[in-house]
Write a protein that holds these residues in place. Structure first.
Motif, PDB file in Angstrom:
ATOM      1  N   CYS A   1      29.066  43.429  22.459  1.00  0.00           N
ATOM      2  CA  CYS A   1      30.169  44.157  23.060  1.00  0.00           C
ATOM      3  C   CYS A   1      31.376  44.048  22.124  1.00  0.00           C
ATOM      4  O   CYS A   1      31.382  43.243  21.196  1.00  0.00           O
TER       5      CYS A   1
ATOM      6  N   PHE B   1      41.324  35.891  27.528  1.00  0.00           N
ATOM      7  CA  PHE B   1      40.288  36.727  28.144  1.00  0.00           C
ATOM      8  C   PHE B   1      38.984  35.933  28.219  1.00  0.00           C
ATOM      9  O   PHE B   1      38.759  35.018  27.425  1.00  0.00           O
TER      10      PHE B   1
ATOM     11  N   VAL C   1      35.680  43.697  22.080  1.00  0.00           N
ATOM     12  CA  VAL C   1      36.927  43.423  22.788  1.00  0.00           C
ATOM     13  C   VAL C   1      38.071  43.904  21.905  1.00  0.00           C
ATOM     14  O   VAL C   1      38.253  43.408  20.781  1.00  0.00           O
TER      15      VAL C   1
ATOM     16  N   ILE D   1      34.746  36.731  28.691  1.00  0.00           N
ATOM     17  CA  ILE D   1      33.670  37.710  28.781  1.00  0.00           C
ATOM     18  C   ILE D   1      32.462  37.073  29.479  1.00  0.00           C
ATOM     19  O   ILE D   1      32.341  35.843  29.542  1.00  0.00           O
TER      20      ILE D   1
ATOM     21  N   TYR E   1      35.837  46.294  25.914  1.00  0.00           N
ATOM     22  CA  TYR E   1      36.888  45.737  26.757  1.00  0.00           C
ATOM     23  C   TYR E   1      38.229  45.925  26.038  1.00  0.00           C
ATOM     24  O   TYR E   1      38.327  45.757  24.813  1.00  0.00           O
ATOM     25  N   GLU E   2      39.278  46.247  26.776  1.00  0.00           N
ATOM     26  CA  GLU E   2      40.618  46.397  26.195  1.00  0.00           C
ATOM     27  C   GLU E   2      41.592  45.514  26.946  1.00  0.00           C
ATOM     28  O   GLU E   2      41.643  45.552  28.183  1.00  0.00           O
ATOM     29  N   ILE E   3      42.363  44.715  26.190  1.00  0.00           N
ATOM     30  CA  ILE E   3      43.389  43.857  26.789  1.00  0.00           C
ATOM     31  C   ILE E   3      44.661  43.975  25.944  1.00  0.00           C
ATOM     32  O   ILE E   3      44.622  44.419  24.782  1.00  0.00           O
TER      33      ILE E   3
ATOM     34  N   LYS F   1      30.373  45.788  30.253  1.00  0.00           N
ATOM     35  CA  LYS F   1      30.948  46.896  29.504  1.00  0.00           C
ATOM     36  C   LYS F   1      30.605  46.742  28.022  1.00  0.00           C
ATOM     37  O   LYS F   1      30.413  45.627  27.537  1.00  0.00           O
TER      38      LYS F   1
END
Length: 800
Positions: A332, A260, A334, A262, A245-247, A242
């Protein structure tokens, strides 16, 4: 040929001569000439003509250039007045930079002495070519470098100015590169831009020529040789599953927690496929303090404290790079969203505060403005605010949430409570709820709302007579519940409308209330008086109160007894009494009568024999002053006896007076004749005395009845009048009374009456407590009348 020394000496001489002569031309002429002129003697301009000088006199007037060595480029011709170039001029050496190059010349002529200024501008010619500091430049570029990549080239330099400086850069035509020039201040910086991807298998290097061209006519140029080496590179970069990323992470997450992981993939092999992870280089410094990225595993680890209230979201740019040559990267993002927990108590902020509130403030008066905030969000940030202390204040919400006004909700009284501590409580709705307390200190300021108060009203003051004039006799004191000037009390005596002369003899200290008597009081003249003292504070407006002061003069033994009988003459009291020789024991010879103006023990008189011819013949009653015989007389007794009687009072320091009685013994016939004369006189006297006594008794009775009626009327009309309880009995001062006994024929009389103060009378309408001081010139006359008419002040009592 002149030497430099003589030249400078002559120049100094001419300069001094010019200063003393005071004649100097201030005109200034401007010429221009190009640099690098080919031949010497190039004329710049005709100065003599432009200045209006006579050409024929130039030699005689020593027409010349007197500037320093820098002006040796120019000289003047004394024959025609022309200014010409003496030697070759290089503008770049003389004036560096692109601005105007100006030379100022000083032209001097003599007789009369004049100095003129000439400015010569050296114009630029294109005599320099652009030049690169290095003739060659090399770049190594991977074959798959993306188009648009820029590479900075060396910059050329041209000392010429203006249009003659560098104008543009050109590049030899090719398929892969183009030239981009960026203007920076006065310089033009060339960049080599990749416009098409390179392929090392087709061409491993590229040779290019960059040419710098100036704007001169004709233009000049310089060249730079550029060599580009094409490197073999990784054809595949790492790829994430992706791009974003969303957390979500709670703000109370523990340090060291892995939140997290990756993962990126690279289809290349060996080093070109080995991936390392790293955080982007452009993140905020705080991100690097809070989060850590494992470069091999790609795990994101918390290494610092997270605070939702400080930042509720973090965006981490992560790069994945392979180990190829050159390495390729993939990117990417996050996005870490921080969830709130109830970890912040509410905060109470005082935006404005009046630390002091006037006690006369009306209910609803705004004391302070405050705002309540909670850094938490949602339910954790909902706040309930209240006052938990019992105070006359309340919170009123404003139009905006969590903004309150602190206002008074009741009347304030500084004299009861002068200081309040207001405790406010703010509680959020989190689980568990958190609370904050705030204490405001409010001082109640004073207003002048209390009058001065005396501890007692009226005041009773007992003052001994014969006080020292000018000394304080007592002091009044009032208190005021207010503060500062509102409680600063001053005193003064009420004099307006007073008919009492005593007021003129009294003074009060306005600061401490001490009453000063300006005269010495005499009890026998004045027994009591009354006045009022006003206490005023210093407030605005001032408030006042008064107190009634009743002063009672106390008697002192300051009056010696006065002998009423025998009568005094020439300062001594002496009388002669004749009695028959045949009287029996106990016969009343005479009675010594005395009066003392004092009262009480000070006026209680005792009689004693100080001197007597024969102690066996006469006796003196110590209380009544009666002289009686102790025995019958004999033929041997002397015919005349002298008795000295001492009359003294009972004061602490007693005072006394003496009287002398001469007793003569006569034969009975002589005594009878004298007795008839005395009896006739005595009968007349007794008749007059009885008449006066009856009149006095009737007057006293009427006065008594009138006094009773007036007293009852006053009590009914003003039952609270404080003066009523101090009314003394009419014409009676409460002291011991006098009693005088005497015999007239077969009857014995006793005159009983109250002690009176000589010369004092009661003023009608003064409630019987204000005395009128008599005229002292009449005092002696009143004493004489008192002695003569003593029986008028007595009530006759018949003793059987």
């Amino acid at each position: 040929m002149e030497t430099p020394t003589s030249h400078y000496s002559r120049f100094a001489f001419y300069l001094a001569l010019m200063l003393f002569s005071g004649r100097e031309a201030l005109a200034q002429i401007r010429y221009s000439v190009a640099e690098e002129v080919e031949d010497d003697g190039t004329v710049v301009g005709n100065i003599a003509k432009d200045l209006g000088l006579d050409i024929n006199s130039l030699a005689d007037r020593r027409f010349r250039v007197v500037s320093g060595n820098t002006d040796a480029f120019f000289e003047v011709n004394q024959d025609n007045g022309a200014l010409y170039v003496r030697k070759k001029i290089d503008r770049e050496v003389l004036c560096q930079g692109s601005g105007a190059c100006l030379l100022e010349l000083k032209i001097l002529v003599e007789n009369p002495l004049e100095m003129h200024y000439v400015v010569v501008e050296i114009t630029d010619v294109n005599d320099h070519s652009p030049n690169f500091s290095e003739r060659n430049q090399r770049f190594e570029i991977a074959e798959h470098t993306l188009p648009g990549r820029r590479f900075q080239l060396h910059t050329a330099r041209d000392p010429d100015a203006g249009l003659n400086s560098i104008h543009t850069y050109t590049l030899t035509p090719n398929d892969h590169f183009e030239l981009d020039v960026r203007q920076s201040d006065e310089d033009k910086i060339p960049f080599l831009v990749l416009k098409k991807s390179l392929d090392r298998e087709q061409k491993c290097n590229h040779s290019l020529v960059v040419t710098a061209v100036d704007g001169g006519k004709p233009p000049r140029s310089g060249t730079l040789n550029v060599t580009v080496i094409v490197l073999d590179s990784n054809d595949n970069r790492p790829m994430f599953t992706k791009e974003i990323y969303e957390i979500s992470v709670p703000e109370n997450v523990l340090v060291g927690t892995k939140i997290f992981k990756i993962n990126a993939t690279d289809p290349d092999e060996n080093l070109n496929g080995a991936i390392e992870y790293s955080l982007g280089k452009t993140l905020k410094k705080k991100v690097y303090d809070i989060f850590e990225l494992d470069k091999l595993s790609g795990e994101i680890i918390v290494q610092g404290l997270i605070d939702y209230e400080e930042n509720d979201v973090y965006k981490l740019d992560i790069e994945a790079s392979d180990k190829g040559t050159p390495p390729l990267t993939g990117e990417c993002r996050v996005i870490i969203k921080i969830t709130d927990v109830n970890d912040n108590p509410p905060e109470i902020e005082i935006t404005s505060l009046s630390n002091s509130v006037s006690e006369d403030s009306k209910p609803g008066t705004v004391i302070s403005l405050l705002s309540v905030t909670d850094r938490d969000s949602g339910v954790n940030g909902n706040i309930i605010t209240s006052i938990i202390s019992d105070v006359p204040f309340e919170l009123k919400p404003s139009y905006k949430e969590n903004i309150y006004s602190l206002v008074t909700k009741g009347l304030l009284d500084r004299e009861k409570v002068s200081y309040y501590e207001i405790t406010m409580k703010a509680t959020d709705c989190g689980e568990p709820p958190l609370s904050t307390f705030k204490i405001l200190s409010i001082q109640i300021s004073d207003v002048n709302d209390n009058i001065p108060q005396f501890s007692q009203n009226p005041l009773q003051v007992y003052l001994s007579e014969n006080n020292v004039a000018g000394k304080p006799i007592f002091s009044v004191s009032a208190t005021d519940k207010d503060l500062n000037d509102n409680a600063a009390i001053s005193y003064h005596i009420v004099r307006e409308g007073s008919k009492n002369d005593i007021m003129s003899f009294l003074s009060v200290n306005s600061d401490n209330g001490q009453i000063i008597a300006l005269k010495s009081f005499d009890f026998e003249t004045l027994k009591t008086f009354q006045f009022q003292v006003v206490a005023s504070d210093s407030g605005t407006p001032p408030l006042s109160n008064n107190v009634t002061v009743n002063v009672f003069i106390l008697d002192q033994n300051d009056n010696a007894p006065v002998i009423l009988y025998p009568l005094s003459s020439n300062g001594s009291a002496q009388g002669v009494e004749e009695i028959p020789r045949n009287v029996n024991a106990g016969h009343l010879v005479t009675k010594v009568r005395a009066y003392d103006a004092d009262i009480g023990y000070n006026g209680w008189l005792l009689f004693s024999l100080q001197e007597v011819t024969d102690h066996s013949l006469f006796a003196l009653d110590r209380y009544t002053g009666q002289i009686r015989t102790l025995r019958s007389f004999t033929e041997t007794d002397e015919a005349e006896h002298k008795l000295v009687i001492l009359v003294k009072d009972n004061g602490n320091v007693s005072l006394s007076a003496t009287a002398t009685v001469i007793v003569k013994l006569v034969e009975p016939k002589e005594a009878f004749a004298a007795s008839d004369v005395k009896s006739a006189a005595k009968d007349d006297e007794d008749s007059n005395v009885i008449f006066y006594l009856m009149i006095t008794l009737g007057a006293v009775s009427v006065l008594f009845l009138v006094s009773i009626i007036v007293l009852i009327a006053m009590q009914c009309s003003k039952s609270t009048d404080y003066t009523s309880k101090y009314l003394p009995e009419t014409n009676y001062d409460g002291t011991l009374c006098h009693s005088i006994q005497y015999r007239s024929g077969e009857k014995r009389y006793m005159l009983v009456g109250p002690r009176m103060s000589i010369g004092s009378t009661i003023v009608p309408g003064s409630h019987a407590n204000t005395l009128v001081l008599p005229d002292r010139r009449r005092a002696s006359e009143e004493v004489r009348r008192f002695r003569e008419n003593f029986s008028l002040f007595s009530v006759p009592v018949l003793l059987i």
